[in-house]
Design a protein around this motif. Structure first.
Motif, PDB file in Angstrom:
ATOM      1  N   ILE A  18       0.960  -1.216  -0.142  1.00  0.00           N
ATOM      2  CA  ILE A  18      -0.209   0.137   0.047  1.00  0.00           C
ATOM      3  C   ILE A  18       0.752   1.311   0.091  1.00  0.00           C
ATOM      4  O   ILE A  18       0.698   2.267  -0.583  1.00  0.00           O
ATOM      5  N   GLN A  19       2.084   1.246   0.711  1.00  0.00           N
ATOM      6  CA  GLN A  19       2.923   2.423   0.802  1.00  0.00           C
ATOM      7  C   GLN A  19       3.488   2.772  -0.458  1.00  0.00           C
ATOM      8  O   GLN A  19       3.630   3.764  -0.822  1.00  0.00           O
ATOM      9  N   GLN A  20       3.721   1.732  -1.047  1.00  0.00           N
ATOM     10  CA  GLN A  20       4.370   1.827  -2.483  1.00  0.00           C
ATOM     11  C   GLN A  20       3.695   2.311  -3.566  1.00  0.00           C
ATOM     12  O   GLN A  20       3.913   3.314  -4.368  1.00  0.00           O
ATOM     13  N   LEU A  35      10.520  -3.902  -3.425  1.00  0.00           N
ATOM     14  CA  LEU A  35      10.293  -4.564  -2.252  1.00  0.00           C
ATOM     15  C   LEU A  35      11.250  -5.836  -2.694  1.00  0.00           C
ATOM     16  O   LEU A  35      10.573  -7.114  -2.298  1.00  0.00           O
ATOM     17  N   PRO A  36      12.490  -5.697  -2.731  1.00  0.00           N
ATOM     18  CA  PRO A  36      13.137  -7.116  -3.150  1.00  0.00           C
ATOM     19  C   PRO A  36      13.413  -8.094  -2.040  1.00  0.00           C
ATOM     20  O   PRO A  36      13.484  -9.226  -2.172  1.00  0.00           O
ATOM     21  N   ASP A  37      13.000  -7.844  -0.801  1.00  0.00           N
ATOM     22  CA  ASP A  37      13.169  -8.689   0.452  1.00  0.00           C
ATOM     23  C   ASP A  37      12.006  -9.564   0.671  1.00  0.00           C
ATOM     24  O   ASP A  37      11.967 -10.626   1.527  1.00  0.00           O
ATOM     25  N   ILE A  38      11.087  -9.073  -0.041  1.00  0.00           N
ATOM     26  CA  ILE A  38       9.562 -10.029   0.000  1.00  0.00           C
ATOM     27  C   ILE A  38       9.595 -11.135  -1.201  1.00  0.00           C
ATOM     28  O   ILE A  38       9.763 -10.855  -2.318  1.00  0.00           O
ATOM     29  N   PRO A  39       9.522 -12.422  -0.725  1.00  0.00           N
ATOM     30  CA  PRO A  39       9.564 -13.284  -1.851  1.00  0.00           C
ATOM     31  C   PRO A  39       8.439 -13.088  -2.768  1.00  0.00           C
ATOM     32  O   PRO A  39       7.435 -12.859  -2.284  1.00  0.00           O
ATOM     33  N   GLN A  40       8.802 -13.514  -4.060  1.00  0.00           N
ATOM     34  CA  GLN A  40       7.924 -13.205  -5.181  1.00  0.00           C
ATOM     35  C   GLN A  40       6.519 -13.879  -4.958  1.00  0.00           C
ATOM     36  O   GLN A  40       5.411 -13.186  -5.059  1.00  0.00           O
ATOM     37  N   ALA A  41       6.460 -15.312  -4.332  1.00  0.00           N
ATOM     38  CA  ALA A  41       5.031 -15.886  -4.275  1.00  0.00           C
ATOM     39  C   ALA A  41       4.280 -15.157  -3.208  1.00  0.00           C
ATOM     40  O   ALA A  41       2.956 -14.765  -3.189  1.00  0.00           O
ATOM     41  N   SER A  42       4.888 -14.473  -2.204  1.00  0.00           N
ATOM     42  CA  SER A  42       4.237 -13.909  -0.857  1.00  0.00           C
ATOM     43  C   SER A  42       3.904 -12.539  -1.552  1.00  0.00           C
ATOM     44  O   SER A  42       2.643 -12.133  -0.931  1.00  0.00           O
ATOM     45  N   LEU A  43       4.722 -11.904  -2.334  1.00  0.00           N
ATOM     46  CA  LEU A  43       4.090 -10.775  -3.044  1.00  0.00           C
ATOM     47  C   LEU A  43       2.975 -10.881  -3.718  1.00  0.00           C
ATOM     48  O   LEU A  43       2.027 -10.207  -3.665  1.00  0.00           O
ATOM     49  N   TYR A  44       3.007 -11.635  -4.724  1.00  0.00           N
ATOM     50  CA  TYR A  44       1.765 -12.034  -5.675  1.00  0.00           C
ATOM     51  C   TYR A  44       0.562 -12.492  -4.590  1.00  0.00           C
ATOM     52  O   TYR A  44      -0.447 -11.959  -4.829  1.00  0.00           O
ATOM     53  N   ARG A  45       0.539 -13.212  -3.599  1.00  0.00           N
ATOM     54  CA  ARG A  45      -0.332 -13.731  -2.711  1.00  0.00           C
ATOM     55  C   ARG A  45      -0.909 -12.497  -2.110  1.00  0.00           C
ATOM     56  O   ARG A  45      -2.115 -12.209  -2.007  1.00  0.00           O
ATOM     57  N   ASN A  46      -0.158 -11.635  -1.590  1.00  0.00           N
ATOM     58  CA  ASN A  46      -0.646 -10.558  -0.994  1.00  0.00           C
ATOM     59  C   ASN A  46      -1.312  -9.232  -1.884  1.00  0.00           C
ATOM     60  O   ASN A  46      -2.184  -8.506  -1.371  1.00  0.00           O
ATOM     61  N   ILE A  47      -0.735  -9.111  -3.061  1.00  0.00           N
ATOM     62  CA  ILE A  47      -1.320  -8.097  -4.201  1.00  0.00           C
ATOM     63  C   ILE A  47      -2.943  -8.777  -4.336  1.00  0.00           C
ATOM     64  O   ILE A  47      -3.598  -7.902  -4.401  1.00  0.00           O
ATOM     65  N   TYR A  72      -1.339  -1.824 -11.008  1.00  0.00           N
ATOM     66  CA  TYR A  72      -2.140  -1.516  -9.840  1.00  0.00           C
ATOM     67  C   TYR A  72      -2.077  -0.150  -9.248  1.00  0.00           C
ATOM     68  O   TYR A  72      -0.888   0.450  -9.562  1.00  0.00           O
ATOM     69  N   SER A  73      -3.154  -0.007  -8.671  1.00  0.00           N
ATOM     70  CA  SER A  73      -3.307   1.444  -7.957  1.00  0.00           C
ATOM     71  C   SER A  73      -4.302   1.495  -7.037  1.00  0.00           C
ATOM     72  O   SER A  73      -4.982   0.646  -7.010  1.00  0.00           O
ATOM     73  N   ILE A  74      -3.994   2.441  -6.112  1.00  0.00           N
ATOM     74  CA  ILE A  74      -5.085   2.750  -5.064  1.00  0.00           C
ATOM     75  C   ILE A  74      -6.028   3.786  -5.562  1.00  0.00           C
ATOM     76  O   ILE A  74      -5.654   4.880  -5.654  1.00  0.00           O
ATOM     77  N   GLN A  75      -7.250   3.538  -5.955  1.00  0.00           N
ATOM     78  CA  GLN A  75      -8.068   4.281  -6.688  1.00  0.00           C
ATOM     79  C   GLN A  75      -8.817   5.443  -5.579  1.00  0.00           C
ATOM     80  O   GLN A  75      -8.939   6.633  -5.847  1.00  0.00           O
ATOM     81  N   ASP A  76      -9.080   4.842  -4.399  1.00  0.00           N
ATOM     82  CA  ASP A  76      -9.778   5.322  -3.626  1.00  0.00           C
ATOM     83  C   ASP A  76      -9.142   5.268  -2.311  1.00  0.00           C
ATOM     84  O   ASP A  76      -9.099   4.207  -1.550  1.00  0.00           O
ATOM     85  N   LYS A 162      12.919  11.474  -9.933  1.00  0.00           N
ATOM     86  CA  LYS A 162      14.415  11.508  -9.647  1.00  0.00           C
ATOM     87  C   LYS A 162      14.920  12.666  -8.540  1.00  0.00           C
ATOM     88  O   LYS A 162      14.192  13.610  -8.700  1.00  0.00           O
ATOM     89  N   GLY A 163      15.824  12.305  -7.825  1.00  0.00           N
ATOM     90  CA  GLY A 163      16.225  13.074  -6.646  1.00  0.00           C
ATOM     91  C   GLY A 163      15.322  12.892  -5.457  1.00  0.00           C
ATOM     92  O   GLY A 163      15.460  13.501  -4.377  1.00  0.00           O
ATOM     93  N   ARG A 164      14.080  12.247  -5.542  1.00  0.00           N
ATOM     94  CA  ARG A 164      13.052  12.141  -4.249  1.00  0.00           C
ATOM     95  C   ARG A 164      13.362  10.818  -3.717  1.00  0.00           C
ATOM     96  O   ARG A 164      13.671   9.684  -4.453  1.00  0.00           O
ATOM     97  N   ARG A 165      13.179  10.826  -2.558  1.00  0.00           N
ATOM     98  CA  ARG A 165      13.327   9.550  -1.717  1.00  0.00           C
ATOM     99  C   ARG A 165      12.067   9.459  -0.928  1.00  0.00           C
ATOM    100  O   ARG A 165      11.747  10.234  -0.369  1.00  0.00           O
ATOM    101  N   ARG A 166      11.644   8.131  -0.914  1.00  0.00           N
ATOM    102  CA  ARG A 166      10.544   7.701  -0.048  1.00  0.00           C
ATOM    103  C   ARG A 166      10.935   7.833   1.350  1.00  0.00           C
ATOM    104  O   ARG A 166      11.840   7.266   1.909  1.00  0.00           O
ATOM    105  N   ARG A 167      10.135   8.561   2.156  1.00  0.00           N
ATOM    106  CA  ARG A 167      10.132   8.829   3.541  1.00  0.00           C
ATOM    107  C   ARG A 167       8.957   8.401   4.632  1.00  0.00           C
ATOM    108  O   ARG A 167       8.238   8.573   4.149  1.00  0.00           O
ATOM    109  N   THR A 168       9.378   7.624   5.200  1.00  0.00           N
ATOM    110  CA  THR A 168       7.971   7.045   6.185  1.00  0.00           C
ATOM    111  C   THR A 168       7.910   8.052   7.323  1.00  0.00           C
ATOM    112  O   THR A 168       8.848   8.496   7.914  1.00  0.00           O
TER     113      THR A 168
END
Length: 180
Positions: A18-20, A35-47, A72-76, A162-168
């Motif tokens: 969601i954050q991404q 999100l390279p640390d998330i295994p592909q199968a887990s990523l697809y299952r959660n998507i 994919y996107s967050i429309q609402d 470019k030049g922007r970094r995601r910050r939580t």
């Protein structure tokens, strides 16, 4: 048994997806790169789980070598958050569980920051955490909260570039004892 919206959203992997997707449209492959640390199968299952819960939506389909890549996107944005009604229906134990999941997500973000940075420089990277007490009456607090929302809205609309970094940025407001 169907998961509640709260449980769907507060899953650690789903929260990261969601954050991404905030203000972005991304394919599963792009999410995997972010999100390279998330295994592909887990990523697809959660998507899939987020899409089934209508938290995220397929906004485009791109044909690639005989298959279709979904975008994919967050429309609402309201669907990607927990409503006041849902929060009010939770028990005290459920509220504590929700808060623990929130804190666990923050700790995961901080842990990933520490692991991914070769030379940690909290000041240069803009890392900060602090706690303060504000003494405000109800009207002053409402004004403070409104101004804080306006600041969040102003900067939350910016997209990765470019030049922007995601910050939580996380905010926790806990009221003290009520005056007697």
């Amino acid at each position: 048994m169907k998961e509640s919206t709260v449980d769907v959203i507060l899953h650690p992997v789903r929260m990261r997806i969601i954050q991404q997707l905030i203000n972005q449209q991304l394919t599963a492959q792009q999410l995997k790169e972010l999100l390279p640390d998330i295994p592909q199968a887990s990523l697809y299952r959660n998507i899939k789980k987020l899409a089934e819960a209508c938290v995220i939506h397929i906004v485009d389909e791109i044909p690639i070598r005989g298959t279709v890549e979904k975008v994919y996107s967050i429309q609402d944005p309201k669907k990607a958050s927990i409503s006041p009604e849902e929060l009010n229906n939770l028990s005290k134990d459920e509220h504590m569980s929700l808060f623990i999941k929130f804190l666990a997500n923050l700790m995961g973000e901080y842990d990933r920051y520490l692991k991914n940075e070769e030379n940690i420089d909290l000041f240069a990277d803009g890392v900060t955490f602090r706690q303060t007490s504000l003494f405000l009456d109800d009207e002053e607090f409402q004004q403070f909260a409104q101004e804080l929302r306006e600041v969040y809205i102003k900067y939350a609309e910016k997209k990765l570039d470019k030049g922007r970094r995601r910050r939580t940025v996380a905010t926790i407001i806990i009221p003290g004892e009520t005056d007697q």
